[in-house]
Structure formats: C-alpha cells, structure tokens
Design a protein around this motif. Structure first.
Motif, PDB file in Angstrom:
ATOM      1  N   GLY A 403       7.966   0.273  -6.084  1.00  0.00           N
ATOM      2  CA  GLY A 403       7.062   1.152  -6.806  1.00  0.00           C
ATOM      3  C   GLY A 403       7.243   1.174  -8.300  1.00  0.00           C
ATOM      4  N   CYS A 404       8.064   0.276  -8.847  1.00  0.00           N
ATOM      5  CA  CYS A 404       8.333   0.268 -10.283  1.00  0.00           C
ATOM      6  C   CYS A 404       7.071  -0.094 -11.065  1.00  0.00           C
ATOM      7  N   CYS A 405       6.741   0.731 -12.072  1.00  0.00           N
ATOM      8  CA  CYS A 405       5.593   0.489 -12.958  1.00  0.00           C
ATOM      9  C   CYS A 405       4.290   0.319 -12.189  1.00  0.00           C
ATOM     10  N   ALA A 406       4.138   1.061 -11.104  1.00  0.00           N
ATOM     11  CA  ALA A 406       2.943   0.914 -10.276  1.00  0.00           C
ATOM     12  C   ALA A 406       1.692   1.337 -11.032  1.00  0.00           C
ATOM     13  N   ASN A 407       0.609   0.657 -10.743  1.00  0.00           N
ATOM     14  CA  ASN A 407      -0.698   1.040 -11.261  1.00  0.00           C
ATOM     15  C   ASN A 407      -1.148   2.279 -10.494  1.00  0.00           C
ATOM     16  N   PRO A 408      -1.417   3.387 -11.180  1.00  0.00           N
ATOM     17  CA  PRO A 408      -1.826   4.601 -10.452  1.00  0.00           C
ATOM     18  C   PRO A 408      -3.102   4.417  -9.638  1.00  0.00           C
ATOM     19  N   ARG A 409      -3.908   3.412 -10.003  1.00  0.00           N
ATOM     20  CA  ARG A 409      -5.192   3.224  -9.314  1.00  0.00           C
ATOM     21  C   ARG A 409      -5.082   2.393  -8.041  1.00  0.00           C
ATOM     22  N   ALA A 410      -4.137   1.465  -7.984  1.00  0.00           N
ATOM     23  CA  ALA A 410      -4.047   0.573  -6.839  1.00  0.00           C
ATOM     24  C   ALA A 410      -2.696  -0.142  -6.845  1.00  0.00           C
ATOM     25  N   VAL A 411      -2.172  -0.418  -5.655  1.00  0.00           N
ATOM     26  CA  VAL A 411      -0.937  -1.175  -5.514  1.00  0.00           C
ATOM     27  C   VAL A 411      -1.283  -2.573  -5.020  1.00  0.00           C
ATOM     28  N   LYS A 412      -0.888  -3.586  -5.798  1.00  0.00           N
ATOM     29  CA  LYS A 412      -1.145  -4.969  -5.442  1.00  0.00           C
ATOM     30  C   LYS A 412       0.173  -5.696  -5.220  1.00  0.00           C
ATOM     31  N   PRO A 413       0.133  -6.792  -4.452  1.00  0.00           N
ATOM     32  CA  PRO A 413       1.364  -7.601  -4.277  1.00  0.00           C
ATOM     33  C   PRO A 413       1.871  -8.101  -5.624  1.00  0.00           C
TER      34      PRO A 413
END
Length: 420
Positions: A403-413
C-alpha cells in the motif's frame, strides 16, 4: 504553471510475501533485499518533447485518461514552445546514462545502462523489448525521482508493470528498483554545495550593512501534489504527518542541507559561513495543476516570495530540492516565473542548480546499484553498514511496503514492492 511532474519475473514474484534475505535482527524496519546478479540497469524517467510537433502528443500522453481537451493543454504547451518545443530532460538523461555507464565501467562493473521513459520515446515498453532481445533477464531500475509519492515512485512502478504486461514479458523479466534516495549523500551533497555558494553570493550582494540571517530566506521548492496523495505517500502505517512521507522527507533533507551549509570553514567567506545555518528557510511548492477546488500542497513559491517581500526580506535563495535535473518545470516555473516575481518585488534571487550529472550524484546512484548487486567480487551485495542515509528517515526501503504511495483513486499492479 505546468501540469507534468517532471517486480515480476524469474524467482518469487513481487508481492508474494516476505522479502527474501531480509535481516530483521539488524534492520527490522528497512529489510534490505538480498543481492541479485542483475544483468542490466534501466534508467527510468518522465520523458519530454524534442520538437514543436511533439508537444501536444507528449502532453496527451502525460494526461491520458483525464479527458483534458487540447485547448487546455495548449495553455501548458506554450511553456515548451517558449523553448522551441524541446524539453531539456531527454538530453539530460542521455548525459546521465553515459555518466552512469562510465562510472560502472570505472569500478569494473560490467552492466549496460538502458533508458526508458513513461511519456515519450524511448518508451518503457520498447526499452524492455530491447533488453529482452539482448538477453537481459534481471533488471535494476534507477528512477529520476528521489522521494516517496504516487507520481514520484508508485506510478513509475505501475508503468513498469504495465510495460511488462504490454510486451508479454511478465514471466521473462525481473524488475527491481533502487531505494528512494532523497537522503543519500550523493543526492544531497550537490545541494549543500549549491546552497553554500548561493548564500555566499547573497551575503556579498547584501553588502556590509546587510545581515544574512535577517535579510535572506532560503526557499526549498518541490512539485506540489494533491493533499490526498501526500497523505498516502509512504507506507500506510508510517505516521509522518499531514504531508506524509513526501513532506517529511523534503523537510528532513532541507534540515540537513542548512546544517551542512553552516558547517564549512569561514576561510574566504568573510566570516559569513557560520551564519549560514541560521538563515531562515521554508518548504514551498510549484507547478500546481488540476481543478482549483482540489486541495494541493501550499504555499506556492510565488505567493511565498510575495509574502517575504512584505515582511522586509531582501533576498531569496531558491533550492529545487525536489528535482534531479534542470528540466522544464525548473526552467519555466523557477527560472522564469519565480525569478520574475522576485524582480517585481525588488528582491535579489539566487537559484541553486539541481544534481544533474554532478560527480557525487553519479557516484551515489552507482553506489545504490552496488548495494543491491551480487557479483563474484561482492557475493553478499550491500550490507546495512553500506547503506548511507543523512536523515533519521533513511535508509528507505529496498522493496516498497504494501500500500505504499497508493493512488487514492485506484490500486494497480506495481513492480518492486509487496502487494497490494
């Protein structure tokens, strides 16, 4: 303002569990990755146009998926068109690629340095195809971004994962990434030198009646990002404040630079050097974009200069601490806009150079490669004692946390990290 911000494969896939070869007894919070016999280094950067006809296609690449019309992109395009439609970033990366290759060769390290961009030729997918065709299978990426954030780290990792998918090489190539190097001596030292020199020139400009600790202010400047993205920068459990790892890392490095700038000898400085560490400083931001209703990190550098002028400050030293080279956002937002703001308010202004191909920066990046590299002469790779860091926040992770530096809008590989 500009709108740009200028591991899968053989063995355990990224995101499948604990980091192999971790050393919890010595660095439980930083788990160094076990050494790997990499066969290539990949310099990964943002990319930029190299002619007037490239400008709009490049900006469409940068903003793809956001539905921004060409009319709006043209508002940014004039920054590039002012310089003939050519961003300096590609030539800077060519120079850095060559400098890294020379430094590796001087150390007897037989690794080719490849180069791929997120948004312009040479694209990442093409770089991976070329690497695979040349027989490379284990690649260590060096990204031209030093800090933790979505646009500065995770998005590069996502784009590398996307390039593996696009090329069908996800089962063929292993891609890892060197740690974020915001507080590595190789990145920090050029800024220390630049700040010392700029403060000395400012001291001379202020004259015998000036007081550098009263009349001058150092503005450490980096790219603004949405506050929602800043909060999620770094590992989710890091608890590094309202600006997340992004703000904390910049502030920690600025502290080190100011302390180091005041630690030099006074010889030849008219006795001013001892005062340099006491010059007030602030962290400010540039290049805000997006909807005006979306909160971004503030203050903007131009607003900060105006406010300082109102307080009687006579000189500012502008330090582009968030950037590794003098690309378009430095040349336009700082050398054009910020310097003009300072002139309008009658202030002396100095802009410190970015690391570019400073020898210490080049050596530092190669040190980061060698931390991770297994070889006959270095079978154990880097060790905890060989991982220099100048702030209490480092050395940063070799492998990004879940979850490091995750995009708040979407999680991508994303490559080079633990899932998700």
């Amino acid at each position: 303002m500009t709108t740009t911000n200028e591991t899968a494969g053989p063995g355990p896939a990224a995101g499948t569990g604990a980091v192999p070869g971790a050393h919890p007894e010595t660095l439980p919070e930083r788990d160094p990755q076990s050494p790997v016999a990499y066969d290539a280094v990949l310099l990964v950067s943002f990319g930029g146009p190299e002619g007037q006809d490239d400008v709009l296609p490049f900006l469409r690449n940068v903003t793809r998926g956001r539905g921004i019309p060409d009319e709006r992109l043209e508002e940014v395009a004039h920054h590039y068109r002012h310089f003939g439609g050519v961003s300096p970033i590609n030539d800077q990366n060519r120079a850095l690629q060559a400098a890294l290759q020379d430094e590796l060769r001087s150390r007897g390290v037989d690794l080719p340095v490849l180069w791929g961009n997120r948004n312009w030729d040479p694209y990442l997918a093409d770089a991976l195809r070329d690497a695979h065709a040349a027989g490379h299978r284990r690649i260590l990426a060096v990204v031209t971004s030093a800090y933790s954030s979505y646009s500065g780290c995770r998005q590069y990792r996502e784009d590398l994962a996307g390039a593996l998918e696009e090329t069908g090489l996800a089962g063929e190539l292993q891609i890892d990434k060197v740690r974020n190097y915001f507080d590595h001596p190789g990145f920090v030292t050029p800024f220390v030198e630049g700040v010392r020199e700029a403060l000395q020139r400012t001291h001379e400009q202020l004259g015998p009646d000036g007081d550098i600790t009263r009349d001058a202010h150092v503005l450490f400047v980096t790219h603004s990002i949405p506050t929602s993205t800043a909060v999620t920068s770094g590992p989710p459990d890091a608890e590094l404040g309202e600006e997340g790892a992004y703000g904390a890392q910049h502030r920690a490095v600025a502290d080190v630079i100011m302390a180091s700038a005041g630690a030099m000898s006074d010889v030849g400085t008219g006795g001013a050097a001892a005062q340099f560490a006491a010059v007030p400083w602030s962290l400010v931001y540039q290049s805000r974009s997006g909807a005006p209703t979306t909160p971004w990190l503030e203050p903007d550098i131009n607003d900060a200069i105006e406010a300082l002028a109102g307080q009687g400050t006579k000189a500012v030293v502008i330090v582009p601490i968030g950037f590794v080279s003098d690309h378009m956002e430095v040349m336009w937002d700082l050398d054009e806009e910020a310097m003009e703001t300072a002139r309008q308010h009658g202030m002396h202004a100095e802009r410190v150079p970015t690391p570019g191909v400073h020898p210490e920066f080049v050596r530092g990046l190669v040190d980061l490669v060698q931390e991770r590299l297994a070889s006959p002469s270095n079978p154990e790779g880097g060790t905890p004692c060989s991982r220099p860091a100048l702030t209490p926040l480092g050395p940063w992770y070799d492998v990004c946390r879940p979850g490091c530096c995750a995009n708040p809008r979407a999680v991508k590989p994303a490559v080079a990290g633990l899932a998700p």
